[in-house]
Design an enzyme around this catalytic site. Structure first.
Site, PDB file in Angstrom:
ATOM      1  N   LYS A   1     -22.210  39.168 -10.493  1.00  0.00           N
ATOM      2  CA  LYS A   1     -20.967  38.514 -10.935  1.00  0.00           C
ATOM      3  C   LYS A   1     -20.998  37.037 -10.567  1.00  0.00           C
ATOM      4  O   LYS A   1     -20.911  36.686  -9.392  1.00  0.00           O
ATOM      5  CB  LYS A   1     -19.744  39.168 -10.292  1.00  0.00           C
ATOM      6  CG  LYS A   1     -18.469  38.726 -11.002  1.00  0.00           C
ATOM      7  CD  LYS A   1     -17.257  38.675 -10.133  1.00  0.00           C
ATOM      8  CE  LYS A   1     -17.074  37.384  -9.399  1.00  0.00           C
ATOM      9  NZ  LYS A   1     -16.834  36.191 -10.217  1.00  0.00           N
TER      10      LYS A   1
ATOM     11  N   GLU B   1     -23.575  34.877   3.034  1.00  0.00           N
ATOM     12  CA  GLU B   1     -24.011  33.477   3.200  1.00  0.00           C
ATOM     13  C   GLU B   1     -22.777  32.638   2.921  1.00  0.00           C
ATOM     14  O   GLU B   1     -22.356  32.523   1.769  1.00  0.00           O
ATOM     15  CB  GLU B   1     -25.095  33.142   2.181  1.00  0.00           C
ATOM     16  CG  GLU B   1     -26.239  34.113   2.213  1.00  0.00           C
ATOM     17  CD  GLU B   1     -27.517  33.480   2.679  1.00  0.00           C
ATOM     18  OE1 GLU B   1     -27.820  32.389   2.195  1.00  0.00           O
ATOM     19  OE2 GLU B   1     -28.203  34.081   3.517  1.00  0.00           O
TER      20      GLU B   1
ATOM     21  N   CYS C   1     -23.086  23.552   0.771  1.00  0.00           N
ATOM     22  CA  CYS C   1     -22.724  24.152   2.067  1.00  0.00           C
ATOM     23  C   CYS C   1     -23.443  23.466   3.219  1.00  0.00           C
ATOM     24  O   CYS C   1     -23.026  23.579   4.366  1.00  0.00           O
ATOM     25  CB  CYS C   1     -23.026  25.646   2.053  1.00  0.00           C
ATOM     26  SG  CYS C   1     -24.696  25.995   1.502  1.00  0.00           S
TER      27      CYS C   1
ATOM     28  N   GLU D   1     -14.052  23.327   6.619  1.00  0.00           N
ATOM     29  CA  GLU D   1     -14.915  22.939   5.501  1.00  0.00           C
ATOM     30  C   GLU D   1     -14.070  22.294   4.404  1.00  0.00           C
ATOM     31  O   GLU D   1     -13.166  22.941   3.874  1.00  0.00           O
ATOM     32  CB  GLU D   1     -15.648  24.170   4.944  1.00  0.00           C
ATOM     33  CG  GLU D   1     -16.677  23.803   3.895  1.00  0.00           C
ATOM     34  CD  GLU D   1     -17.426  25.016   3.348  1.00  0.00           C
ATOM     35  OE1 GLU D   1     -16.778  26.036   3.055  1.00  0.00           O
ATOM     36  OE2 GLU D   1     -18.657  24.922   3.196  1.00  0.00           O
TER      37      GLU D   1
HETATM   38  P1  NAD Z   1     -15.552  31.620  -3.274  1.00  0.00           P
HETATM   39  O1  NAD Z   1     -15.654  32.440  -2.043  1.00  0.00           O
HETATM   40  O2  NAD Z   1     -14.219  31.162  -3.697  1.00  0.00           O
HETATM   41  O3  NAD Z   1     -16.168  32.423  -4.519  1.00  0.00           O
HETATM   42  C1  NAD Z   1     -17.457  32.960  -4.498  1.00  0.00           C
HETATM   43  C2  NAD Z   1     -17.520  34.137  -5.444  1.00  0.00           C
HETATM   44  O4  NAD Z   1     -16.625  35.152  -4.987  1.00  0.00           O
HETATM   45  C3  NAD Z   1     -17.116  33.818  -6.866  1.00  0.00           C
HETATM   46  O5  NAD Z   1     -17.953  34.546  -7.747  1.00  0.00           O
HETATM   47  C4  NAD Z   1     -15.694  34.333  -6.941  1.00  0.00           C
HETATM   48  O6  NAD Z   1     -15.305  34.701  -8.247  1.00  0.00           O
HETATM   49  C5  NAD Z   1     -15.769  35.543  -6.048  1.00  0.00           C
HETATM   50  N1  NAD Z   1     -14.475  35.935  -5.469  1.00  0.00           N
HETATM   51  C6  NAD Z   1     -13.371  35.179  -5.321  1.00  0.00           C
HETATM   52  N2  NAD Z   1     -12.390  35.902  -4.711  1.00  0.00           N
HETATM   53  C7  NAD Z   1     -12.924  37.115  -4.450  1.00  0.00           C
HETATM   54  C8  NAD Z   1     -12.425  38.290  -3.813  1.00  0.00           C
HETATM   55  N3  NAD Z   1     -11.184  38.349  -3.315  1.00  0.00           N
HETATM   56  N4  NAD Z   1     -13.243  39.351  -3.703  1.00  0.00           N
HETATM   57  C9  NAD Z   1     -14.508  39.278  -4.160  1.00  0.00           C
HETATM   58  N5  NAD Z   1     -15.037  38.221  -4.790  1.00  0.00           N
HETATM   59  C10 NAD Z   1     -14.251  37.142  -4.927  1.00  0.00           C
HETATM   60  O7  NAD Z   1     -16.588  30.415  -3.058  1.00  0.00           O
HETATM   61  P2  NAD Z   1     -16.840  29.204  -4.049  1.00  0.00           P
HETATM   62  O8  NAD Z   1     -15.625  28.339  -3.995  1.00  0.00           O
HETATM   63  O9  NAD Z   1     -17.344  29.704  -5.367  1.00  0.00           O
HETATM   64  O10 NAD Z   1     -18.091  28.481  -3.353  1.00  0.00           O
HETATM   65  C11 NAD Z   1     -17.960  27.567  -2.337  1.00  0.00           C
HETATM   66  C12 NAD Z   1     -18.231  28.227  -0.987  1.00  0.00           C
HETATM   67  O11 NAD Z   1     -19.536  28.813  -0.996  1.00  0.00           O
HETATM   68  C13 NAD Z   1     -18.266  27.219   0.152  1.00  0.00           C
HETATM   69  O12 NAD Z   1     -17.608  27.783   1.269  1.00  0.00           O
HETATM   70  C14 NAD Z   1     -19.751  27.040   0.428  1.00  0.00           C
HETATM   71  O13 NAD Z   1     -20.029  26.594   1.721  1.00  0.00           O
HETATM   72  C15 NAD Z   1     -20.256  28.425   0.168  1.00  0.00           C
HETATM   73  N6  NAD Z   1     -21.697  28.436  -0.110  1.00  0.00           N
HETATM   74  C16 NAD Z   1     -22.541  28.898   0.856  1.00  0.00           C
HETATM   75  C17 NAD Z   1     -23.923  28.899   0.639  1.00  0.00           C
HETATM   76  C18 NAD Z   1     -24.873  29.399   1.692  1.00  0.00           C
HETATM   77  O14 NAD Z   1     -26.055  29.487   1.399  1.00  0.00           O
HETATM   78  N7  NAD Z   1     -24.435  29.730   2.887  1.00  0.00           N
HETATM   79  C19 NAD Z   1     -24.435  28.435  -0.583  1.00  0.00           C
HETATM   80  C20 NAD Z   1     -23.545  27.978  -1.540  1.00  0.00           C
HETATM   81  C21 NAD Z   1     -22.174  27.987  -1.300  1.00  0.00           C
END
Ligand code: NAD
Length: 504
Positions: free
Chosen positions: A181, A256, A290, A391
């Site tokens: 997804k 992650e 990130c 963050e």
């Molecule tokens: P997010 O957590 O809002 O969303 C990530 C995914 O989860 C999306 O596909 C979203 O649709 C889904 N999602 C949203 N709500 C959900 C729920 N309640 N249950 C299950 N799935 C749900 O994150 P984002 O805004 O897309 O990405 C930014 C974040 O990702 C930042 O915190 C960044 O640091 C982190 N990130 C971490 C890494 C790493 O390698 N550690 C890499 C890239 C991004």
């Protein structure tokens, strides 16, 4: 600006491209212009169930799981070739969908993720473990690494295609089947990945892709007992929710999550290198990485000089249409996200910070509807300010001064996150002490952000657990099985006395 027609996208379920069962769709926006660029299925729970059923069947049928790793590796190598061949098209699509600069998409993200796939596909054929051997005197033991089963992969919007590679590719290589997804903001290159995966020879049902609302689809994937593992990359908040949804079925959850990387400049650092490193460390991916450096701890004797040189360099950064090759920095992903970043900037000032640079929305010709924000520098000595602890995920530099090594390291570690950190010094002993003392999954010395395919990308503390890249990411998608062979041939083995007979 895009010149592209509105694309109608579909889900990939059991080898077929299909609309959502409820007929609903949602729009995908180009963040540089605010224009609609695609419509994607707003999938329902039934669609999630169909995708999970297809992945379950493909796993239980066993064709993929039992195939020699050399065959799975060859398919993924072919996929890498197809992506490389389509690099320009995919880079453009990624830029239109995320707002990252075209020079980053085409010269960094695409070649790098192709290299990630090739490394993983090669390393999958070279998984090592304990040697088969005798650990007790009547038996021989061996270790098998086996697939976990159906893996639900949930990816974020900041590196859409790269995060699919980091999570779905090792899962597939190790014989798992996948329900993937993508983030609703950025599904387009993930869907292209699905098309190319079919051409490369991924069998039906082995890779399924569904788009739609994260909270509903993600929750269903995490709660469903037919899913054996969730591999999630995204925010700490959602990671925590997924852990709790998955706990009823005790599934493995690989997380992650976010970061709040410190960037420490000691008095003996080469200042010009540290300043250039800070520009890039803070702004790569438009400040939505990130690993971005966010907290700049600068020795008190040089903090003013560092700050003025940094601001001078930031003025050279060209904000613009991300499709222009001369653009250094594009927009943020959405209007809501820009508001969140702006709210943090205001908060930083309310909590004692001084705005030293930026903090405004630049107007870009031809991209008037875009979500641009300028690189922003805030100087503060309030270590407890939320801009120092949380963050922000935008191009915001928070500059603080420190007195000595212990002061710097203690403050670096005093956040919930532990993803990446960098130290800038010409004293190798000091660097080695910092490498030991910083509680982060990656520590860079005189550099920031670089992660080769061969090395693990893993978090400490609330940045998650598990690892991407490297052979550790392949192991992450396996169960470990001990196999024991009796070699005595005896009817009554020596240790059976514990249940009957006498001790010899
Ligand atoms: P997010 O957590 O809002 O969303 C990530 C995914 O989860 C999306 O596909 C979203 O649709 C889904 N999602 C949203 N709500 C959900 C729920 N309640 N249950 C299950 N799935 C749900 O994150 P984002 O805004 O897309 O990405 C930014 C974040 O990702 C930042 O915190 C960044 O640091 C982190 N990130 C971490 C890494 C790493 O390698 N550690 C890499 C890239 C991004």
């Amino acid at each position: 600006m895009t010149g592209s027609l509105l694309t109608e996208c579909k889900n990939l379920i059991d080898g077929e491209w299909c609309s959502s069962s409820n007929g609903k769709n949602s729009d995908v926006i180009n963040p540089a212009t605010g224009e609609n660029i695609a419509r994607i299925p707003y999938s329902s729970k039934e669609d999630v169930h169909s995708a999970i059923d297809a992945a379950r069947k493909a796993f239980d049928d066993g064709g993929w799981r039992k195939s020699p790793v050399s065959e799975r590796s060859a398919i993924l190598m072919r996929l890498a070739d197809l992506i490389e061949h389509d690099r320009d098209r995919l880079a453009r699509l990624e830029t239109i969908n995320t707002g990252k600069s075209i020079k980053q998409s085409s010269n960094y993200d695409l070649p790098y993720l192709v290299d990630n796939i090739r490394f993983l596909a090669g390393a999958a054929r070279n998984i090592e473990g304990k040697a088969m051997g005798e650990y007790v005197d009547e038996g021989t033991s061996a270790i098998r690494r086996e697939p976990i089963g159906v893996v639900g992969v949930i990816t974020p919007w900041n590196y859409p295609l790269m995060m699919v590679v980091w999570r779905a590719v090792p899962a597939l290589l190790m014989g798992n089947t996948v329900v993937l997804k993508p983030a609703s903001y950025t599904p387009l290159t993930t869907l292209e990945f699905g098309k190319l995966a079919q051409i490369a020879g991924i069998p039906r049902g082995v890779l399924n892709i569904i788009t739609g609302p994260g909270p509903e689809i993600g929750e269903e994937m995490a709660r469903n007992s037919q899913v054996d593992m969730i591999a999630f990359t995204g925010s700490e908040e959602v990671g925590r929710k997924l852990s709790s949804y998955g706990s009823a079925s005790l599934k493995k959850i690989s997380l992650e999550l976010g970061g709040k990387a410190p960037f420490v400049v000691f008095k003996d650092a080469r200042l010009p290198a540290a300043v250039e490193g800070a520009v890039v460390g803070g702004l790569v991916n438009n400040g939505q990485d990130c690993a971005n450096s966010t907290r700049y701890y600068i020795h008190e004797d040089m903090v003013d000089e560092f700050e003025s040189k940094l601001i001078e360099k930031l003025k050279e950064v060209k904000i613009g249409n991300p499709l222009d090759h001369g653009t250094d920095m594009g927009p943020l992903i959405s209007s809501a996200h820009r508001k969140r970043v702006e709210d943090y900037i205001k908060l930083g000032m309310e909590e004692g910070g001084l705005l030293k640079h930026g903090g405004f929305e630049p107007k870009i010709e031809g991209c008037e509807g875009g979500f641009f924000i300028s690189p922003t520098v805030i100087r503060t000595e309030n270590e407890e300010s939320r801009i120092v602890k949380e963050e922000i995920f935008g191009p915001v530099y928070t500059i603080l001064s420190f007195t000595d090594y212990d002061d710097a390291i203690r403050r670096c570690n005093d956040v919930i996150y532990g993803l990446g950190a960098s130290v800038w010094t010409s004293d190798m002993n000091k660097a080695l002490h910092a490498v030991r003392d910083l509680r982060f999954g990656t520590v860079w010395v005189n550099e920031h952000v670089v992660v080769p395919s061969e090395m693990p990308w893993a978090g400490y503390k609330h940045s998650g657990h598990g690892a991407s890249l490297s052979s550790y990411s392949l192991e992450e998608f396996t169960n470990i099985k001990h196999v024991y062979f009796d070699v005595s041939g005896a009817v009554r083995k020596k240790w059976y006395y514990q249940v009957f007979g006498s001790e010899r």
